[in-house]
Design an enzyme around this catalytic site. Structure first.
Site, PDB file in Angstrom:
ATOM      1  N   ASP A 161     -10.026  -5.557  -3.331  1.00  0.00           N
ATOM      2  CA  ASP A 161      -9.624  -4.533  -2.694  1.00  0.00           C
ATOM      3  C   ASP A 161     -10.579  -3.288  -2.724  1.00  0.00           C
ATOM      4  OD1 ASP A 161      -7.942  -2.294  -1.627  1.00  0.00           O
ATOM      5  OD2 ASP A 161      -6.124  -3.538  -2.022  1.00  0.00           O
ATOM      6  N   HIS A 194      -7.331  -6.057   0.823  1.00  0.00           N
ATOM      7  CA  HIS A 194      -6.198  -5.154   1.002  1.00  0.00           C
ATOM      8  C   HIS A 194      -5.326  -5.695   2.478  1.00  0.00           C
ATOM      9  CE1 HIS A 194      -4.213  -1.473  -0.056  1.00  0.00           C
ATOM     10  NE2 HIS A 194      -3.925  -1.223   1.230  1.00  0.00           N
ATOM     11  N   SER A 251       0.838  -1.151   0.137  1.00  0.00           N
ATOM     12  CA  SER A 251      -0.051   0.083   0.017  1.00  0.00           C
ATOM     13  C   SER A 251       0.809   1.260  -0.023  1.00  0.00           C
ATOM     14  CB  SER A 251      -1.091  -0.174   1.095  1.00  0.00           C
ATOM     15  OG  SER A 251      -2.013   0.926   1.028  1.00  0.00           O
TER      16      SER A 251
END
Length: 282
Positions: A226, A260, A149
């Site tokens: 996600d 995620h 991320s």
């Protein structure tokens, strides 16, 4: 540079440790995690740096990813720093989860009051590797980087801004084009100011367009479910298009049903460590 050991736990024949030190770049005490595989007892090993995502500390990756088994198997030292300076008493540093504490975005801030402490880019690319090289059995010529991320963004920009420094790079669900997404706009405006031309120096999609270093093979895994992919925070398509245009090889895997979280990371961590070991142990 004095290191204070916070913890040490045997894991897959090696040792998972956490240390604290006083950072020159960040002007505060910082913790980092380091996994020393069994091979490190008798030889210098390659170093693989992991950069975590928003809100994380040095703990998330070492306790949730399961990285140690593959790192032990391939003889890699894995270093996981924190994601921002801590306890700097800057007004507003704890006001939101996506800016300030836990959200350093791996840039060197130029805006007051952040520019004194928020220098995570220099910390990760210069100060921390120097500290690791001086204190642990690592081969400074063999290093790679990966992340998740915000940390995936960090890994990509560190590799693209330092041609030849890292043997390989990979990312899980990276923020690929921060100048165009809400997280990136908020962070860059705060740390770098309103001049958007300065933002491009920390945007992987922008950096790829001007990359002229040695070939670098990039691996990216992205969960198809996600929420941050669907709401436009990650923008991998922009990065892939830029890489294709520059003929930079990217393996991009859209993983059906994954989100995620660290459950996603844990599923594919062995693939990523294998990817890096291929280059680090060559």
């Amino acid at each position: 540079m004095e290191l204070k050991q916070i913890s040490s736990n045997k894991c897959f024949g090696g040792l998972q440790k956490v240390f604290e030190h006083s950072s020159v770049e960040l002007k505060c005490k910082m913790k980092f995690a380091i996994y020393l595989p069994p091979q490190a007892e008798s030889a210098k090993c390659p170093a693989l740096y992991w950069l975590s995502g928003l809100t994380c500390t040095e703990q998330n990756f070492i306790s949730k990813s399961g990285c140690q088994q593959a790192a032990s198997e391939h003889g890699l030292v894995v270093i996981a720093p924190d994601t921002s300076p801590r306890g700097c008493n800057i007004k507003g540093e704890d006001d939101s989860w996506d800016f300030g504490t836990g959200a350093g975005f791996f840039v060197n801030a130029t805006e007051d009051p952040w520019n004194t402490n928020y220098r995570m880019y220099s910390y990760v690319t210069e100060e921390l590797p120097q500290l690791i090289n001086a204190n642990f059995p690592v081969d400074p010529q063999r290093i790679s980087i990966f992340g998740h991320s915000m940390g995936g963004h960090g890994a990509l920009i560190c590799a693209l801004k330092n041609p030849g420094k890292y043997r390989s790079v990979s990312a899980f669900a990276p923020i690929c084009n921060p100048v165009l997404c809400p997280w990136g706009k908020k962070a860059f405006n705060g740390y770098l100011g309103p001049d958007q031309s300065k933002w491009k120096a920390y945007d992987a999609t922008c950096l790829v367009k001007s990359y002229s270093g040695p070939q670098i093979d990039i691996l990216i895994d992205q969960g198809k479910d996600d929420e941050f992919l669907s709401n436009g925070q990650l923008l991998p398509d922009n990065f892939i298009a830029a890489c294709t245009e520059k003929k930079i090889p990217v393996v991009f895997r859209l993983q059906e049903g994954y989100d995620h979280s660290y459950y996603f990371i844990a599923t594919f961590i062995t693939d990523h460590i294998r990817h890096h070991a291929k280059y680090l142990n060559a």
